[in-house]
Design a protein around this motif. Sequence first.
Motif, PDB file in Angstrom:
ATOM      1  N   LEU A 100     -17.531  79.654  -2.281  1.00 22.90           N
ATOM      2  CA  LEU A 100     -18.774  80.292  -2.705  1.00 22.90           C
ATOM      3  C   LEU A 100     -19.360  79.683  -3.974  1.00 22.90           C
ATOM      4  CD1 LEU A 100     -17.769  84.030  -2.087  1.00 22.90           C
ATOM      5  CD2 LEU A 100     -19.350  82.651  -0.707  1.00 22.90           C
ATOM      6  N   MET A 101     -18.577  78.915  -4.692  1.00 26.21           N
ATOM      7  CA  MET A 101     -19.035  78.368  -5.962  1.00 26.21           C
ATOM      8  C   MET A 101     -19.886  77.126  -5.723  1.00 26.21           C
ATOM      9  SD  MET A 101     -15.601  78.987  -8.228  1.00 26.21           S
ATOM     10  CE  MET A 101     -16.341  78.961  -9.860  1.00 26.21           C
ATOM     11  N   ARG A 102     -21.068  77.091  -6.346  1.00 31.00           N
ATOM     12  CA  ARG A 102     -22.034  76.011  -6.150  1.00 31.00           C
ATOM     13  C   ARG A 102     -21.727  74.874  -7.121  1.00 31.00           C
ATOM     14  NH1 ARG A 102     -24.725  75.338  -1.819  1.00 31.00           N
ATOM     15  NH2 ARG A 102     -26.559  74.588  -2.938  1.00 31.00           N
ATOM     16  N   ALA A 103     -20.703  74.107  -6.769  1.00 29.71           N
ATOM     17  CA  ALA A 103     -20.266  72.999  -7.616  1.00 29.71           C
ATOM     18  C   ALA A 103     -19.707  71.894  -6.738  1.00 29.71           C
ATOM     19  CB  ALA A 103     -19.209  73.473  -8.614  1.00 29.71           C
ATOM     20  N   GLY A 104     -19.793  70.679  -7.246  1.00 29.53           N
ATOM     21  CA  GLY A 104     -19.328  69.532  -6.465  1.00 29.53           C
ATOM     22  C   GLY A 104     -17.823  69.446  -6.334  1.00 29.53           C
ATOM     23  N   GLY A 105     -17.102  70.074  -7.260  1.00 31.65           N
ATOM     24  CA  GLY A 105     -15.645  70.075  -7.202  1.00 31.65           C
ATOM     25  C   GLY A 105     -15.087  71.373  -7.740  1.00 31.65           C
ATOM     26  N   VAL A 106     -14.132  71.973  -7.034  1.00 27.81           N
ATOM     27  CA  VAL A 106     -13.491  73.204  -7.478  1.00 27.81           C
ATOM     28  C   VAL A 106     -11.989  72.970  -7.532  1.00 27.81           C
ATOM     29  CG1 VAL A 106     -13.190  75.672  -7.079  1.00 27.81           C
ATOM     30  CG2 VAL A 106     -15.303  74.554  -6.338  1.00 27.81           C
ATOM     31  N   SER A 107     -11.378  73.341  -8.652  1.00 25.01           N
ATOM     32  CA  SER A 107      -9.930  73.182  -8.819  1.00 25.01           C
ATOM     33  C   SER A 107      -9.266  74.549  -8.855  1.00 25.01           C
ATOM     34  CB  SER A 107      -9.619  72.422 -10.109  1.00 25.01           C
ATOM     35  OG  SER A 107     -10.098  71.096 -10.031  1.00 25.01           O
TER      36      SER A 107
ATOM     37  N   ASP B 292      -8.041  63.882  -7.685  1.00 20.87           N
ATOM     38  CA  ASP B 292      -7.445  62.666  -7.142  1.00 20.87           C
ATOM     39  C   ASP B 292      -8.456  61.526  -7.200  1.00 20.87           C
ATOM     40  OD1 ASP B 292      -4.899  61.914  -5.248  1.00 20.87           O
ATOM     41  OD2 ASP B 292      -6.676  60.767  -4.678  1.00 20.87           O
ATOM     42  N   TYR B 293      -7.979  60.301  -7.411  1.00 22.07           N
ATOM     43  CA  TYR B 293      -8.872  59.146  -7.467  1.00 22.07           C
ATOM     44  C   TYR B 293      -9.623  58.916  -6.152  1.00 22.07           C
ATOM     45  CZ  TYR B 293      -6.966  57.477 -11.944  1.00 22.07           C
ATOM     46  OH  TYR B 293      -6.611  57.338 -13.260  1.00 22.07           O
ATOM     47  N   MET B 294      -9.085  59.413  -5.047  1.00 23.19           N
ATOM     48  CA  MET B 294      -9.726  59.197  -3.758  1.00 23.19           C
ATOM     49  C   MET B 294     -10.719  60.304  -3.398  1.00 23.19           C
ATOM     50  SD  MET B 294      -8.517  56.334  -2.726  1.00 23.19           S
ATOM     51  CE  MET B 294      -8.865  56.232  -0.977  1.00 23.19           C
ATOM     52  N   ALA B 295     -10.677  61.425  -4.130  1.00 24.16           N
ATOM     53  CA  ALA B 295     -11.545  62.561  -3.825  1.00 24.16           C
ATOM     54  C   ALA B 295     -12.909  62.369  -4.482  1.00 24.16           C
ATOM     55  CB  ALA B 295     -10.898  63.856  -4.311  1.00 24.16           C
ATOM     56  N   PRO B 296     -13.979  62.836  -3.853  1.00 23.61           N
ATOM     57  CA  PRO B 296     -15.321  62.626  -4.409  1.00 23.61           C
ATOM     58  C   PRO B 296     -15.533  63.379  -5.709  1.00 23.61           C
ATOM     59  CG  PRO B 296     -15.423  64.136  -2.561  1.00 23.61           C
ATOM     60  CD  PRO B 296     -14.023  63.596  -2.586  1.00 23.61           C
ATOM     61  N   PHE B 297     -16.315  62.783  -6.609  1.00 28.21           N
ATOM     62  CA  PHE B 297     -16.647  63.408  -7.891  1.00 28.21           C
ATOM     63  C   PHE B 297     -18.154  63.337  -8.085  1.00 28.21           C
ATOM     64  CE2 PHE B 297     -17.357  63.545 -12.455  1.00 28.21           C
ATOM     65  CZ  PHE B 297     -16.529  64.577 -12.859  1.00 28.21           C
ATOM     66  N   GLY B 298     -18.766  64.480  -8.322  1.00 25.48           N
ATOM     67  CA  GLY B 298     -20.210  64.554  -8.527  1.00 25.48           C
ATOM     68  C   GLY B 298     -20.647  65.999  -8.424  1.00 25.48           C
ATOM     69  N   GLY B 299     -21.941  66.248  -8.623  1.00 26.98           N
ATOM     70  CA  GLY B 299     -22.351  67.632  -8.751  1.00 26.98           C
ATOM     71  C   GLY B 299     -23.532  68.080  -7.929  1.00 26.98           C
ATOM     72  N   TYR B 300     -23.740  69.384  -7.949  1.00 25.59           N
ATOM     73  CA  TYR B 300     -24.905  70.045  -7.385  1.00 25.59           C
ATOM     74  C   TYR B 300     -25.966  70.196  -8.477  1.00 25.59           C
ATOM     75  CZ  TYR B 300     -22.063  71.920  -3.415  1.00 25.59           C
ATOM     76  OH  TYR B 300     -21.275  72.085  -2.311  1.00 25.59           O
ATOM     77  N   LYS B 301     -27.156  70.613  -8.063  1.00 27.70           N
ATOM     78  CA  LYS B 301     -28.235  71.028  -8.964  1.00 27.70           C
ATOM     79  C   LYS B 301     -28.495  69.972 -10.040  1.00 27.70           C
ATOM     80  CE  LYS B 301     -26.254  75.185  -9.531  1.00 27.70           C
ATOM     81  NZ  LYS B 301     -26.071  76.595  -9.944  1.00 27.70           N
ATOM     82  N   GLN B 302     -28.617  70.375 -11.300  1.00 24.21           N
ATOM     83  CA  GLN B 302     -28.963  69.431 -12.359  1.00 24.21           C
ATOM     84  C   GLN B 302     -27.760  68.655 -12.883  1.00 24.21           C
ATOM     85  OE1 GLN B 302     -31.624  70.898 -15.446  1.00 24.21           O
ATOM     86  NE2 GLN B 302     -32.651  72.240 -13.996  1.00 24.21           N
ATOM     87  N   SER B 303     -26.648  68.747 -12.174  1.00 23.59           N
ATOM     88  CA  SER B 303     -25.495  67.903 -12.495  1.00 23.59           C
ATOM     89  C   SER B 303     -25.547  66.564 -11.780  1.00 23.59           C
ATOM     90  CB  SER B 303     -24.188  68.627 -12.151  1.00 23.59           C
ATOM     91  OG  SER B 303     -23.946  69.670 -13.072  1.00 23.59           O
ATOM     92  N   GLY B 304     -26.593  66.332 -10.979  1.00 20.86           N
ATOM     93  CA  GLY B 304     -26.774  64.995 -10.419  1.00 20.86           C
ATOM     94  C   GLY B 304     -26.784  64.939  -8.914  1.00 20.86           C
ATOM     95  N   ASN B 305     -26.652  63.724  -8.415  1.00 20.09           N
ATOM     96  CA  ASN B 305     -26.625  63.478  -6.971  1.00 20.09           C
ATOM     97  C   ASN B 305     -25.765  62.252  -6.715  1.00 20.09           C
ATOM     98  OD1 ASN B 305     -28.411  61.102  -7.390  1.00 20.09           O
ATOM     99  ND2 ASN B 305     -29.933  62.681  -7.834  1.00 20.09           N
TER     100      ASN B 305
END
Length: 479
Positions: free
Chosen positions: A428-435, A442-455
Amino acid sequence: MSKAPLKSYINGEWVLPATSTETVTAINPATEEICAIVAVCGHDDVDKAVQAARAAFDGYAAMPLDDRIALVEKLIAIFERRYDEMVTAISTEMGAPYDLSFNSQAECGPGHLRATVTAARDMEWERKVGADGLIVHEPIGVCVLITPWNWPVNQLATKIGPALVAGCTMILKPSEIAPLSAQLFAEFIDEAGFPKGVFNMVHGTGPAIGNALTSHPEVDMISFTGSTRAGIQIAKSAADTVKRVSQELGGKSANIVFADADLEAAVRRGVLHCFENAGQSCNAPTRMLVEETVYDEAVAIATKVAAAAKLGDPMEKGPHFGPVVSKAHFEKIQGLIQIGIDEGAQLIAGGTGRADGFNRGYYVKPTVFAGVHNKMAIAQEEVFGPVLVMIPFKDEADAVAIANDSPYGLAAYVQTGDLQRARRVARLMRAGGVSVNGAGQDYMAPFGGYKQSGNGREYGEFGLRDFLEVKVINGFYAK
């Protein structure tokens, strides 16, 4: 420190700016002494670098993937041989403590490069589609890479590595605040023997050369990490030529702590994670949302952890935190701490002023605010310093609503003893990554964000795809 200004790297040569005589100084944030002088490039230098990259593109793009990978593997070996130099450079230029520089900041370089090589070998570069079509992935072209000072090698590796493997050519503009790590990285690339023009680096400031890079008609793609404000300007600059723009921007990440979590461990972990790198991480968990039934207990734990936090010399080993990167950034953080006080938040640790025991260096007191609600400026604005706000919530739905009530959406964190709840809330959390419960990235997992955190996304195969075009050849398998 050498008094000679750092040179840029254009078409395989170390060069000073052709016409500009401007220089800027990089300051060691622990000593407030000059650690480097940077020769600032002008528009003519940018054009030379872009033209060199353009001239090298066809040949490098045609190089077999295995040959490009072999060059990157040579780069990794050089990095590992000169690893200690990089550790020292990072601690000197931006103040990361030795242990953080050695174990994380510098390690990101070979770590990400190896992950990119693994992803390239595992990736399906061509595949049949439909009855007779072929999908192929091809390098996008000439790329501008703009990197920040806070995790300098991480961002160098997550942009340069995929671009090199994909077959792109590039112009790097590193942060003028922390240029030493980029200078070393460029030396590693030079030693590895990439063809001339494949990698170029221009030193400079955003006002001096930023728009010249991002609006250049011969540039096909921009990968930028930095502030949301700067990202907006870059997107506008790139729009006239319809460049691809991949951005990793700001964050104000929520860390939801439920009553059924191991409260001592969860709060301690959250406070220390917020303070790591002096709070100068875009994915730092700077909003701690705590279930109201255990809120007071969590505040007491956070007070104790913050009071025990140690600051120290970045060149020394040990579990301490360092200074923030610059005088200007120190003053910005001081202003936001004062805003929190003025807003009526309860200051339970830290506060304004230089940290006790330091008569020089940009050491911010590790600071925690309680009694915060999510409409306060300190709950919405990215402080980018060791400042944590603690916000109570009623139930699961309230926690998710507060967490998502932000213009940012880079990272999020969930602490609970109920794994099903953790999975439910994470979705439910609107974020590119949740821990969940302290899990790492992990180095192989995607990193980036939603909204004004980028694309866009970085790391592994996802980072590679940002530097690739997708082509379909219809009729390829026709008989």
